[in-house]
Design a protein around this motif. Structure first.
Motif, mmCIF file in Angstrom:
data_model
loop_
_atom_site.group_PDB
_atom_site.id
_atom_site.type_symbol
_atom_site.label_atom_id
_atom_site.label_comp_id
_atom_site.label_asym_id
_atom_site.label_seq_id
_atom_site.Cartn_x
_atom_site.Cartn_y
_atom_site.Cartn_z
ATOM 1 N N UNK A 227 -36.953 -37.383 5.415
ATOM 2 C CA UNK A 227 -36.745 -38.807 5.089
ATOM 3 C C UNK A 227 -37.768 -39.683 5.795
ATOM 4 N N UNK A 228 -38.073 -39.381 7.047
ATOM 5 C CA UNK A 228 -39.051 -40.179 7.785
ATOM 6 C C UNK A 228 -40.422 -40.112 7.115
ATOM 7 N N UNK A 232 -42.296 -43.317 5.088
ATOM 8 C CA UNK A 232 -43.598 -43.820 5.528
ATOM 9 C C UNK A 232 -44.581 -43.949 4.370
ATOM 10 N N UNK A 233 -44.468 -43.038 3.400
ATOM 11 C CA UNK A 233 -45.378 -43.071 2.251
ATOM 12 C C UNK A 233 -45.231 -44.368 1.473
ATOM 13 N N UNK A 234 -43.982 -44.838 1.316
ATOM 14 C CA UNK A 234 -43.724 -45.999 0.456
ATOM 15 C C UNK A 234 -43.238 -47.232 1.206
ATOM 16 N N UNK A 261 -53.657 -40.976 0.388
ATOM 17 C CA UNK A 261 -52.362 -41.095 -0.282
ATOM 18 C C UNK A 261 -51.235 -40.794 0.703
ATOM 19 N N UNK A 262 -51.428 -39.772 1.521
ATOM 20 C CA UNK A 262 -50.440 -39.400 2.532
ATOM 21 C C UNK A 262 -51.038 -39.637 3.914
ATOM 22 N N UNK A 263 -50.233 -40.183 4.811
ATOM 23 C CA UNK A 263 -50.705 -40.417 6.166
ATOM 24 C C UNK A 263 -51.040 -39.089 6.837
ATOM 25 N N UNK A 331 -40.965 -37.967 -6.759
ATOM 26 C CA UNK A 331 -39.628 -37.625 -7.221
ATOM 27 C C UNK A 331 -38.508 -38.352 -6.523
ATOM 28 N N UNK A 332 -38.622 -38.542 -5.201
ATOM 29 C CA UNK A 332 -37.506 -39.195 -4.506
ATOM 30 C C UNK A 332 -37.571 -40.713 -4.646
ATOM 31 N N UNK A 333 -38.764 -41.296 -4.625
ATOM 32 C CA UNK A 333 -38.883 -42.754 -4.601
ATOM 33 C C UNK A 333 -38.512 -43.391 -5.934
#
Length: 535
Positions: A227-228, A232-234, A261-263, A331-333
């Motif tokens: 989840x963390x 952070x991505x969005x 795109x990803x930290x 998928x989750x966002x």
């Protein structure tokens, strides 16, 4: 006297140098101004109607400055007086000439019929510094995109969705337990809840178990690593907002500033997790018919090609991990946002909510309280509700493509659509999908939330060719089926024991986050959640 003369001399030199620097700077600024002015005459020189640009920003000022959200801004461009009744209108993405496409037939040609001219998205990440972000299905360019798409398609067939259903339903039951554990006011049997976060915990757990074969347990541990990382991505800080805007509108800036795109932290976590799960799956020989199994098959086929002297790109850098990473993040966002928007609209439209819960009650009763794949697929009103939510709030409010004609072709002619212009190589085109959804020409009373517009008897009042929340054509969202099942199951288990009403913090109309390219509500969605079991 000597010291004084030296100081005077140094002062003269500094003043002279400063004057020279200022003169040079003024010349550069003047030259840049003249160059931009010339750039902004492109559409006039080609006799194509265009929307007047702002200096430096072109026609993106409202988005880049975060003055307004992308939905509102693309509606503004779509409905601009210079664009009315035109198949396409000229715009500028900063200084780059681009086209805003408005005509449905032209849209269908670009996305389906003449896809070979527009097979790539304009949006991209830097393949040299961000392999996890650039080698995934969303950002990959042809021919890599086609190879990935063909091999990933089997993961998302209806048969595979049916196989995955028990895993998703298991998480949905945990989501129900999470909701039922919420402390309620003794008098009203209700509580005030920001609904986006619980929905995101649910979808994070669904993606983790279906894609990775890992129980993330976000519903029990909201501060867990899955989840963390996803949050952070969005989370659209000012910098994160600029990164996403660069990905979609000015890819040249991505490389210049090293945007990813990803930290760094998310990249390490996702890469290590995916590689570890793949290694364990291969070692144990387990088969789950999920995304990891497909990626393992990818790898094995590529290793065989390598023996034959070929150089399969899928073995390069993070190409395998990139597919799982984008599936996790997207998928989750998007699904959690859709669930949250649905709850908001239910609070504002109690009769729609009543009808939805009644459909669920009848379905439960007729199926002996069992939740099955067939039950979900048979919920017609639920399907229409989710479709109407996606009409109002498509995850991405626009589609982007870039013209890529063959080497022996000049470009893509628009003469058949009333414009004497050929779209040249590397010109971006934008399709304002959410603005199309809100056009009364295509949807009756578009601002009204009305799931019944999707009933067969009402389709004559609504042009479903303009409906494209997942895109259309070969580049449409590969995970559409999965997203719909995940969303419907989550809503089913929410409404099984609860319903929502507005509270003091619930706005009559949602305000969208102006920093977010992926549609998000500004400040979350606060609702009163009332406990009321269906049976």
């Amino acid at each position: 006297m000597f010291v004084t003369n030296v100081l005077i001399g140094l002062g003269s030199v500094l003043i002279g140098n400063l004057t020279g620097i200022l003169a040079t700077l003024a010349f550069v600024c003047f030259a840049l101004y003249i160059w931009l002015q010339y750039q902004y005459t492109y559409w006039r020189r080609h006799s194509i109607p265009y929307i007047e640009p702002s200096m430096f920003f072109g026609n993106l000022k409202g988005i880049i400055n975060s003055e307004t959200d992308p939905c509102t801004w693309f509606q503004y461009l779509y409905n601009h007086e210079k664009a009315k009744n035109l198949a396409a209108v000229g715009i500028y993405i900063f200084n780059k000439p681009s086209l805003l496409i408005r005509d449905l037939e032209l849209i269908k040609a670009i996305l389906i019929k003449d896809f070979n001219y527009f097979s790539n998205r304009h949006s991209s990440s830097d393949p040299h510094s961000d392999s996890l972000g650039s080698d995934n299905l969303f950002f990959a360019k042809n021919p890599r995109w086609k190879e990935i798409r063909v091999k990933l398609t089997p993961v998302f067939t209806s048969g595979k969705m049916k196989q995955m259903f028990p895993l998703i339903e298991e998480v949905a039951r945990e989501y129900d337990k999470y909701l039922c554990a919420l402390k309620m006011d003794a008098k009203t049997n209700s509580t005030i809840l920001e609904v986006k976060e619980p929905n995101a915990l649910y979808t994070t757990d669904v993606i983790s178990i279906t894609a990775y074969g890992i129980q993330a347990n976000s519903l029990n541990d909201p501060n867990g690593i899955f989840r963390k990382s996803g949050k952070k991505i969005f989370t659209f800080t000012w910098l994160r907002s600029m990164e996403f805007k660069a990905f979609f509108f000015i890819p040249i800036m991505v490389k210049l500033f090293g945007f990813k795109v990803f930290s760094k932290q998310a990249t390490i976590f996702l890469r290590d997790t995916i590689n570890h799960v793949m290694e364990e799956r291969i070692k144990r020989g387990n088969v789950r018919n999920d995304l990891i199994d497909i990626l393992i098959k990818f790898k094995q086929e590529a290793e065989e090609e390598l023996k034959e002297g070929k150089k399969p790109f899928i073995l390069e850098r993070d190409a395998l991990a990139a597919q799982a990473a984008i599936f996790f993040s997207a998928g989750f966002e998007t699904s959690s946002a859709t669930m949250s928007f649905a709850m908001f609209e239910m609070a504002q439209n109690p009769e729609v909510q009543r009808r939805l819960r009644e459909e669920l009650r009848v379905a439960y009763k007729s199926n002996d309280g069992k939740i099955t794949y067939e039950l979900i697929m048979g919920l017609k009103y639920m399907d229409n509700v989710v479709k109407e939510v996606l009409r109002h709030y498509p995850p991405l409010p626009f589609l982007d493509r870039v013209c890529t004609p063959k080497a022996d072709e000049k470009g893509y002619s628009l003469q058949a659509f009333g414009l004497d212009f050929t779209v040249p190589d590397n010109m971006p085109v934008y399709i304002p999908s959410q603005a199309l959804h809100m056009d009364p020409k295509y949807f009756k009373d578009p601002e009204t939330f009305n799931p019944d517009r999707f009933l067969p008897e009402n389709k004559h009042e609504n042009n479903m060719n303009a409906y494209m929340p997942f895109g259309i054509g070969p580049h449409n969202c590969i995970g559409e089926r999965f997203a719909m099942i995940q969303t419907k199951l989550g809503l089913l288990y929410f409404y099984r024991n609860h319903y929502v009403t507005p509270c003091e913090k619930t706005p009559r109309k949602l305000h969208l986050n102006p920093r977010a390219i992926i549609i998000q509500s500004l400040g979350g969605i606060q609702l009163k959640v009332v406990r009321d079991p269906l049976f």
